[in-house]
Design a protein around this motif. Structure first.
Motif, PDB file in Angstrom:
ATOM      1  N   ASN A 184      11.263   0.758  -4.166  1.00  0.00           N
ATOM      2  CA  ASN A 184      10.119   0.005  -3.655  1.00  0.00           C
ATOM      3  C   ASN A 184       8.909   0.899  -3.437  1.00  0.00           C
ATOM      4  O   ASN A 184       7.771   0.515  -3.725  1.00  0.00           O
ATOM      5  CB  ASN A 184      10.484  -0.692  -2.341  1.00  0.00           C
ATOM      6  N   ARG A 185       9.155   2.106  -2.926  1.00  0.00           N
ATOM      7  CA  ARG A 185       8.041   3.020  -2.661  1.00  0.00           C
ATOM      8  C   ARG A 185       7.399   3.520  -3.959  1.00  0.00           C
ATOM      9  O   ARG A 185       6.233   3.932  -3.964  1.00  0.00           O
ATOM     10  CB  ARG A 185       8.520   4.186  -1.803  1.00  0.00           C
ATOM     11  N   PHE A 187       7.701   9.248   4.855  1.00  0.00           N
ATOM     12  CA  PHE A 187       7.013   9.777   6.040  1.00  0.00           C
ATOM     13  C   PHE A 187       5.675   9.074   6.244  1.00  0.00           C
ATOM     14  O   PHE A 187       5.214   8.911   7.371  1.00  0.00           O
ATOM     15  CB  PHE A 187       6.805  11.284   5.854  1.00  0.00           C
ATOM     16  N   PHE A 188       5.046   8.670   5.150  1.00  0.00           N
ATOM     17  CA  PHE A 188       3.747   7.996   5.211  1.00  0.00           C
ATOM     18  C   PHE A 188       3.863   6.468   5.078  1.00  0.00           C
ATOM     19  O   PHE A 188       2.955   5.744   5.462  1.00  0.00           O
ATOM     20  CB  PHE A 188       2.827   8.501   4.082  1.00  0.00           C
ATOM     21  N   ASN A 189       4.946   6.006   4.494  1.00  0.00           N
ATOM     22  CA  ASN A 189       5.081   4.593   4.140  1.00  0.00           C
ATOM     23  C   ASN A 189       6.083   3.911   5.069  1.00  0.00           C
ATOM     24  O   ASN A 189       7.291   4.160   4.982  1.00  0.00           O
ATOM     25  CB  ASN A 189       5.536   4.469   2.679  1.00  0.00           C
ATOM     26  N   ASN A 190       5.577   3.041   5.955  1.00  0.00           N
ATOM     27  CA  ASN A 190       6.483   2.260   6.809  1.00  0.00           C
ATOM     28  C   ASN A 190       6.320   0.759   6.566  1.00  0.00           C
ATOM     29  O   ASN A 190       6.542  -0.058   7.461  1.00  0.00           O
ATOM     30  CB  ASN A 190       6.275   2.615   8.290  1.00  0.00           C
ATOM     31  N   SER A 242       0.195   2.700   4.817  1.00  0.00           N
ATOM     32  CA  SER A 242       0.465   2.130   6.129  1.00  0.00           C
ATOM     33  C   SER A 242      -0.621   2.544   7.109  1.00  0.00           C
ATOM     34  O   SER A 242      -1.528   3.311   6.759  1.00  0.00           O
ATOM     35  CB  SER A 242       1.832   2.617   6.652  1.00  0.00           C
ATOM     36  N   GLU A 243      -0.525   2.068   8.313  1.00  0.00           N
ATOM     37  CA  GLU A 243      -1.499   2.417   9.351  1.00  0.00           C
ATOM     38  C   GLU A 243      -1.117   3.756   9.973  1.00  0.00           C
ATOM     39  O   GLU A 243      -0.491   3.834  11.029  1.00  0.00           O
ATOM     40  CB  GLU A 243      -1.562   1.310  10.404  1.00  0.00           C
ATOM     41  N   TYR A 283       6.682  -3.033  -1.315  1.00  0.00           N
ATOM     42  CA  TYR A 283       6.134  -1.694  -1.581  1.00  0.00           C
ATOM     43  C   TYR A 283       6.603  -0.666  -0.546  1.00  0.00           C
ATOM     44  O   TYR A 283       6.074   0.446  -0.488  1.00  0.00           O
ATOM     45  CB  TYR A 283       4.608  -1.744  -1.627  1.00  0.00           C
ATOM     46  N   GLY A 284       7.574  -1.010   0.259  1.00  0.00           N
ATOM     47  CA  GLY A 284       8.110  -0.090   1.254  1.00  0.00           C
ATOM     48  C   GLY A 284       9.616  -0.189   1.343  1.00  0.00           C
ATOM     49  O   GLY A 284      10.237  -1.100   0.785  1.00  0.00           O
ATOM     50  N   GLY A 285      10.213   0.780   2.034  1.00  0.00           N
ATOM     51  CA  GLY A 285      11.661   0.755   2.207  1.00  0.00           C
ATOM     52  C   GLY A 285      12.370   1.685   1.256  1.00  0.00           C
ATOM     53  O   GLY A 285      12.285   2.913   1.372  1.00  0.00           O
TER      54      GLY A 285
END
Length: 664
Positions: free
Chosen positions: A204-205, A190-193, A131-132, A198-200
């Motif tokens: 998915n992560r 914490f890093f993946n929003n 993520s950003e 690929y998120g959630g």
């Protein structure tokens, strides 16, 4: 002959690969071991083969990237099978065939990239991540990988694994849902929003990691072994802030319950084994444990994983004590023992243990100076106590044609290393030591319990020199007249250094760090340490751990400013421990004079009196080179080594001694 460690030498399987024993060379950064076309250079080949020759059952290489587009890696960086597959296969095949000759197996560690933990080197290229989010080291935002980039990287894993299989590798280790690298950034909320697939949710992560193992199995076959470097818990208190051992905190990264759930899912996805640790770049002193961490620190976490999965579990992390390793296998905490830095220090560790020569295993100091310190500063993997590490071919010792009688004055690490090398080459060294034991500054330096391996190194030199039948004359202070009478062919002056001292008025309560560490002076219950370098900080920590009230006074604007290439893991943990234990720190300050109550210091805010029973000087050392100056016009073949030449650290004393002794 009965060997108490026989269980460590039982065959064990990972996937379809059978290993001859339970020892694994843990993956370590291969900086300096690759060439500009993505292959292994000769140093890299020799380095890995030497560990196989030393008896290790499984070699896992350091990280090799599969993609150079989403995250750019300037070459020569690390080996990469997908840049030039023919060249990679050519160089790797030589290495795998030589490793197999020693009945060892070898896995290639393949990486998706570093992501936010890569130090930015090009201001025009944003680092990537899930993520950003901000980069670990500087305030530069990362850009999120696109789905197209993820799919390409997954495809490259399959290609890279197929190339590795053709090059003779027995399996793959994936780097990594571990330490906060790119795959871990996807796996940790914490890093993946991200809001796509690929998120959630946890599933998915972990999708990125799942697609990688599925692609490799599809490309190379279900029976091709794939393992995963995996961190069960992150120890993240906040961005760039790690938690200390025993600290109560709110975990921002992966916590134990989710870590166990993730491990079970990863096994379901097809990973044949998990190589377990804990930590993250925000808490780097967990993944790269310095001497301030206890030995075997990952064992409880490996046990938690072992109870949750069916596949074999690898446990590294200061596992060099063979009794500790044996107990971890016997109580079911893990199936295999990972040795990283211990195999840098002694590539023959496993064979020596198998043969019962534990006293001849050269210890790792957990100092990080030769490995991570030099990797970060110079882009090169080495070892502080083993000058031949990753330089095996160029440091190969040559037998002498004419034996020389070599008089070595001083039994510190420089003198001992010189004697060891000279004896191996066929010379006739003899050591004269003014005290009753070998080791020099290792003796006071190894007093704190967290520096026990300094004493182990001194003992190793004692055992090794005895094994080589090198004569050592204790309690003997050499004079120029003694040298003349001995009439040696060569003289090595390794007389070390003496603590730097200065007056503070009433010096009855002013001691040196060495005097306090050796127990010849009692510092009392309130201690002011002058000097915030490594010696002063470690002294202060040891005193505080022993119930003293401690303050550090340092002239620089921060602690640990004037030391060599210390690893960030060591620095950050030591500074965190000093803060957490309530050691008072006065930087930009200096002592003026002692007082009846303690010592008067001058700070940026003015003068202040500190209550103290003693003031302990840890302000450096001066070379003890007077004997060299007296001999330099009399002895033709004369050398000066260690602190006597230039005050430095253990690494450079050993390395300089090895260099000189290799060429006499």
């Amino acid at each position: 002959m009965q060997n108490k460690y026989e269980k460590l030498f039982e065959p064990v399987k990972i996937g379809n690969v059978t290993l001859k024993n339970r020892f694994v060379m843990a993956p370590m950064g291969p900086q300096g071991l690759g060439d500009s076309v993505g292959g292994f250079n000769q140093r890299g080949i020799d380095y890995y083969v030497e560990r196989a020759k030393g008896g290790t059952g499984l070699i896992i290489t350091g990280v090799c990237f599969v993609d150079n587009e989403a995250e750019h890696h300037s070459m020569p960086s690390t080996p990469c099978p997908t840049i030039n597959p023919v060249h990679f296969t050519r160089t790797a095949r030589e290495m795998t065939e030589r490793i197999h000759a020693y009945d060892a197996k070898v896995f290639l560690q393949l990486s998706a990239g570093f992501g936010r933990v890569a130090p930015p080197v090009d201001p025009d290229l944003k680092p990537v991540s899930a993520s950003e989010i901000m980069n670990r080291w500087v305030d530069i935002p990362c850009r999120a990988l696109t789905k197209e980039e993820i799919h390409r990287i997954v495809k490259r894993f399959g290609e890279g694994a197929a190339i590795a299989k053709n090059a003779g590798f027995d399996g793959i280790q994936i780097h990594a849902v571990h330490e906060g690298y790119l795959l871990d950034q996807f796996a940790i909320s914490f890093f993946n929003n991200r809001t796509d697939e690929y998120g959630g949710s946890l599933e998915n992560r972990l999708r990125f990691a799942r697609e990688i193992v599925e692609e490799i199995k599809k490309t190379c076959g279900d029976d091709f072994t794939v393992t995963l470097r995996y961190s069960l818990k992150s120890f993240i208190k906040d961005w760039r802030v790690g938690a200390l051992p025993g600290e109560v905190f709110e975990e921002k990264g992966r916590d134990l319950p989710e870590g166990i759930d993730a491990a079970q899912l990863l096994e379901q996805y097809g990973y044949d084994s998990l190589d377990v640790d804990v930590g993250c770049y925000d808490a780097w002193f967990w993944n790269h444990p310095p001497m301030y961490q206890k030995k075997g620190l990952y064992i409880p976490y490996a046990r938690a994983i072992k109870e949750a999965v069916n596949g074999p579990v690898i446990c590294a992390g200061r596992m060099d004590n063979p009794d500790l390793a044996l107990s971890a296998i016997e109580d079911g905490s893990c199936d295999l023992i990972g040795l990283g830095r211990p195999l840098l220090a002694d590539p023959d560790y496993v064979n020596k243990l198998r043969f019962g020569q534990t006293e001849l295993i050269r210890p790792c100091l957990s100092c990080h100076e030769g490995c991570l310190g030099r990797m970060v500063h110079y882009g090169w993997l080495n070892c502080a106590v083993n000058p031949s590490c990753a330089r095996e071919r160029i440091t190969e010792l040559k037998p002498v044609l004419k034996k020389k009688k070599v008089l070595i004055i001083g039994g510190g690490v420089a003198g001992c290393e010189a004697a060891r090398v000279l004896s191996l080459r066929g010379h006739q060294p003899m050591i004269y030591e003014k005290t009753d034991r070998l080791g020099g500054n290792l003796i006071p330096g190894g007093t704190p319990d967290f520096k026990e391996d300094d004493h182990a190194l001194a003992k190793w030199y004692e055992n090794t020199l005895k094994d080589l039948s090198v004569p050592v004359y204790y309690n003997t202070e050499v004079t120029p007249e003694m040298v003349r009478k001995a009439n040696p062919d060569t003289v090595i002056v390794a007389t070390g250094s003496r603590p730097r001292v200065f007056g503070l008025g009433d010096d009855s309560k002013v001691f040196t760090a060495e005097e306090v560490l050796l127990g010849t002076r009692d510092p009392g219950s309130r201690v002011v340490v002058l000097g915030g370098g490594l010696v002063g900080c470690e002294l202060a920590l040891w005193l505080k751990n022993n119930g003293k009230e401690v303050s550090i006074v340092e002239a620089q604007d921060g602690l640990l400013k004037l030391n060599g290439p210390l690893c960030f893991a060591n620095i950050s943990m030591l500074l965190s421990l000093i803060e957490s234990k309530g050691i008072s720190v006065y930087t930009g300050s200096k002592a003026i004079h002692t007082t009846e109550q303690g010592v008067l210091i001058e700070t940026g805010a003015g003068k202040e009196e500190l209550n103290a029973d003693s003031v302990v000087l840890a302000v450096g050392y001066d070379s003890e080179n007077r004997l060299y100056d007296e001999l330099k016009y009399e002895v033709r073949d004369l050398y000066i080594l260690g602190d006597a030449r230039k005050v430095s650290n253990i690494m450079y004393a050993i390395w300089d001694a090895f260099e000189v002794a290799s060429n006499i």
